[in-house]
Design a protein around this motif. Structure first.
Motif, PDB file in Angstrom:
ATOM      1  N   PHE A 165      -4.022   6.871   1.806  1.00 43.75           N
ATOM      2  CA  PHE A 165      -5.360   6.258   1.782  1.00 43.75           C
ATOM      3  C   PHE A 165      -5.266   4.728   1.673  1.00 43.75           C
ATOM      4  N   ILE A 166      -4.245   4.233   0.962  1.00 46.89           N
ATOM      5  CA  ILE A 166      -4.040   2.779   0.902  1.00 46.89           C
ATOM      6  C   ILE A 166      -3.661   2.241   2.275  1.00 46.89           C
ATOM      7  N   LEU A 167      -2.769   2.950   2.986  1.00 48.51           N
ATOM      8  CA  LEU A 167      -2.359   2.527   4.325  1.00 48.51           C
ATOM      9  C   LEU A 167      -3.529   2.549   5.306  1.00 48.51           C
ATOM     10  N   ILE A 168      -4.373   3.569   5.191  1.00 54.07           N
ATOM     11  CA  ILE A 168      -5.536   3.671   6.087  1.00 54.07           C
ATOM     12  C   ILE A 168      -6.492   2.511   5.875  1.00 54.07           C
ATOM     13  N   SER A 169      -6.569   2.012   4.635  1.00 51.75           N
ATOM     14  CA  SER A 169      -7.515   0.927   4.329  1.00 51.75           C
ATOM     15  C   SER A 169      -7.157  -0.361   5.055  1.00 51.75           C
ATOM     16  N   GLY A 170      -5.918  -0.484   5.522  1.00 52.23           N
ATOM     17  CA  GLY A 170      -5.527  -1.672   6.287  1.00 52.23           C
ATOM     18  C   GLY A 170      -4.211  -2.240   5.813  1.00 52.23           C
ATOM     19  N   VAL A 171      -3.516  -2.968   6.687  1.00 52.47           N
ATOM     20  CA  VAL A 171      -2.181  -3.454   6.360  1.00 52.47           C
ATOM     21  C   VAL A 171      -2.226  -4.552   5.296  1.00 52.47           C
ATOM     22  N   LYS A 172      -3.284  -5.367   5.278  1.00 50.68           N
ATOM     23  CA  LYS A 172      -3.356  -6.431   4.282  1.00 50.68           C
ATOM     24  C   LYS A 172      -3.520  -5.849   2.886  1.00 50.68           C
ATOM     25  N   GLN A 173      -4.370  -4.809   2.751  1.00 56.27           N
ATOM     26  CA  GLN A 173      -4.547  -4.148   1.457  1.00 56.27           C
ATOM     27  C   GLN A 173      -3.243  -3.488   1.015  1.00 56.27           C
ATOM     28  N   SER A 174      -2.540  -2.868   1.966  1.00 56.00           N
ATOM     29  CA  SER A 174      -1.263  -2.224   1.648  1.00 56.00           C
ATOM     30  C   SER A 174      -0.247  -3.263   1.178  1.00 56.00           C
ATOM     31  N   SER A 175      -0.234  -4.411   1.863  1.00 57.53           N
ATOM     32  CA  SER A 175       0.692  -5.478   1.495  1.00 57.53           C
ATOM     33  C   SER A 175       0.385  -6.008   0.096  1.00 57.53           C
ATOM     34  N   THR A 176      -0.897  -6.116  -0.247  1.00 49.79           N
ATOM     35  CA  THR A 176      -1.281  -6.603  -1.580  1.00 49.79           C
ATOM     36  C   THR A 176      -0.790  -5.649  -2.663  1.00 49.79           C
ATOM     37  N   VAL A 177      -0.977  -4.334  -2.454  1.00 54.07           N
ATOM     38  CA  VAL A 177      -0.492  -3.335  -3.411  1.00 54.07           C
ATOM     39  C   VAL A 177       1.022  -3.451  -3.556  1.00 54.07           C
ATOM     40  N   ASN A 178       1.720  -3.581  -2.424  1.00 55.63           N
ATOM     41  CA  ASN A 178       3.175  -3.710  -2.461  1.00 55.63           C
ATOM     42  C   ASN A 178       3.595  -4.942  -3.256  1.00 55.63           C
ATOM     43  N   ASN A 179       2.931  -6.075  -3.022  1.00 47.98           N
ATOM     44  CA  ASN A 179       3.288  -7.315  -3.717  1.00 47.98           C
ATOM     45  C   ASN A 179       3.117  -7.193  -5.227  1.00 47.98           C
ATOM     46  N   ILE A 180       2.039  -6.529  -5.663  1.00 48.46           N
ATOM     47  CA  ILE A 180       1.794  -6.336  -7.098  1.00 48.46           C
ATOM     48  C   ILE A 180       2.879  -5.461  -7.716  1.00 48.46           C
ATOM     49  N   MET A 181       3.202  -4.360  -7.046  1.00 47.04           N
ATOM     50  CA  MET A 181       4.214  -3.436  -7.566  1.00 47.04           C
ATOM     51  C   MET A 181       5.602  -4.082  -7.587  1.00 47.04           C
ATOM     52  N   VAL A 182       5.912  -4.898  -6.574  1.00 46.69           N
ATOM     53  CA  VAL A 182       7.189  -5.609  -6.559  1.00 46.69           C
ATOM     54  C   VAL A 182       7.271  -6.558  -7.751  1.00 46.69           C
TER      55      VAL A 182
END
Length: 468
Positions: A165-182
């Motif tokens: 569902f995060i990926l479906i929301s768009g690549v920028k949103q997915s990238s933001t989640v990834n950056n926070i978790m990193v």
């Protein structure tokens, strides 16, 4: 017939894919770090030291890091000059032709698909243990596959769909989640290093090379620094996911090389630091445990260490899983665009500018595999698939320099063919040190892929249709 199999595809830099171009070089670097720093930093370092390399696990990481770096430079050159979202698949299509490209794509599907299901299983185990530490118990029937006496591994199934569902929301949103978790997992690693560095006992580094460089055991297993390098190469598996983001990078010819090289360099330094400090704090023979970083901190008297490490592992595995799912969807998207799999997989949602259908398809398949099937040793095949794709990318650099010497290369490896040749030699050598059983499973998988190509893909290829 033979000419068609090896007919190459034209370079695609600058084509319009319909995907949203919004990722910066920083986002791409964190994408690679998100995938490359996961379970390995908290688990693999201890096992490699205890069983394979001893304190010389640092050298194992250096060797694996050089192999990954050589491949990273090769990826960077092709990413800047060839383009496309299919990673090694797209580069192979331009360099070697359709058949080899299909084989590489089939290997990448193993790397990303099996890797994602395996990581989901690993995340589930840590999640269940973390809940247990807080007195929350999930019934066993909902944490195990049917073959293990349960109904479904619900946490593994559920985390896949959350990330879908995060990926479906768009690549920028997915990238933001990834950056926070990193950021969370790097903070965890920084805390460990800050605490442990003051407790290093140099006596723990003696003997430094207890297992030597390489030797075979009576049971068929291999030990030593080189065998350890083959094992810890898993730590670098997935950094090539950066190259799957070509169609969504703002300036792919500049940003992809930066993202690839920065992520490999940073991850190598982190692994060397953690493995060096870990073996300095605890004797290598005591590190064959499920969570060596937590074990080392607990021996130093930090009782809260398990909670710290659990936070880092859970965040780390989420980023690994997110990037693997992302890379898998983009490879299938590129294959579909070329006609090698059904066209439905290359449909882009105009509102979110993301390939929604292929994301849902991947989520469905991988969640079922993760929830209902224990993967066991199949996950080990991921390493050989990664190394094989790295070898082909390095070969691709040399081939394209011969075939298309005038191709515009915004990033070009220094020293002519030296770096790609070193990549071929080092990655091939690491493949040679892998167990025979891993090779058998890998060859069976490739055989299935070849059958699939001749049964469907060859007849639906858009390149074939254009040439006809």
């Amino acid at each position: 017939m033979l000419a068609q199999l090896f007919r190459t595809k034209p370079v695609e830099i600058g084509h319009h894919s319909g995907l949203k171009k919004c990722l910066s070089a920083f986002d791409l670097a964190l994408l690679g770090i998100g995938c490359a720093i996961g379970t390995g930093i908290f688990v693999l370092t201890g096992i490699a030291a205890a069983v394979y390399s001893g304190p010389a696990v640092v050298i194992s990481f250096v060797i694996a890091g050089f192999a990954a770096a050589f491949a990273g430079f090769a990826y960077a050159e092709l990413a800047s000059s060839v383009g496309g979202s299919g990673s090694a698949y797209g580069y192979s299509y331009v360099a070697f032709g359709e058949f080899i490209a299909w084989v590489i794509a089939w290997i990448l599907l193993l790397e990303y698909g099996v890797g994602a299901a395996a990581v989901a299983n690993g995340w589930s185990g840590y999640f269940i243990n973390t809940l247990a530490n807080f007195g929350i118990a999930i019934p066993e029937a909902w944490t195990k596959a049917p073959s293990q006496g349960g109904i479904i591994n619900l946490p593994a199934f559920g985390i896949i769909w959350l990330l879908v569902f995060i990926l479906i929301s768009g690549v920028k949103q997915s990238s933001t989640v990834n950056n926070i978790m990193v950021a969370i997992k790097l903070s965890t690693i920084a805390i460990f290093l800050a605490i442990a560095v003051g407790h290093i006992n140099s006596d723990n580094w003696h003997p430094f090379m207890p297992f030597g460089w390489f030797s075979s055991q009576a049971d068929g297993s291999n030990i030593g620094i080189l065998a350890g390098a083959s094992l810890v190469f898993f730590a670098y598996f997935g950094f090539d996911a950066v190259s799957t983001a070509a169609d969504e990078a703002r300036n792919p010819q500049r940003d992809l090389p930066i993202g690839l090289i920065a992520s490999v360099t940073f991850c190598t330094l982190i692994y060397i630091l953690v493995s060096g400090v870990l073996t300095g704090v605890v004797h290598y023979s005591d590190l064959n445990v499920s969570s060596p970083v937590a074990y080392a901190l607990s021996k130093l008297g930090y009782s809260w260490s398990s909670s710290l490490v659990a936070t880092g592992v859970l965040a780390g595995l989420i980023t690994v899983l997110l990037v693997l799912l992302y890379g898998l969807t983009r490879i299938l998207y590129a294959m579909s665009r070329d006609g090698l799999i059904p066209a439905a997989f290359s449909k882009v949602n105009p509102d979110r500018q993301s390939p929604t259908r292929v994301i849902l398809f991947c989520g469905s398949i991988i969640s079922i595999v993760a929830g209902f099937f224990p993967l066991g040793t199949l996950a080990e095949t991921v390493n050989i698939g990664t190394l094989a794709s790295f070898v082909m990318v390095c070969v691709g650099v040399i081939v394209l320099r011969k075939r298309q010497p005038d191709l515009h290369r915004p990033f070009k490896n220094p020293g002519g063919p030296i770096i790609p040749l070193l990549g071929i030699i080092s990655c091939s050598a690491l493949m040679a040190f892998l167990p025979g059983e891993t090779w058998h499973r890998f060859l069976i998988w490739v055989g299935i892929g070849i059958i699939m190509y001749f049964a469907y893909s060859m007849h639906h290829s858009k390149l074939r249709q254009r040439n006809s």
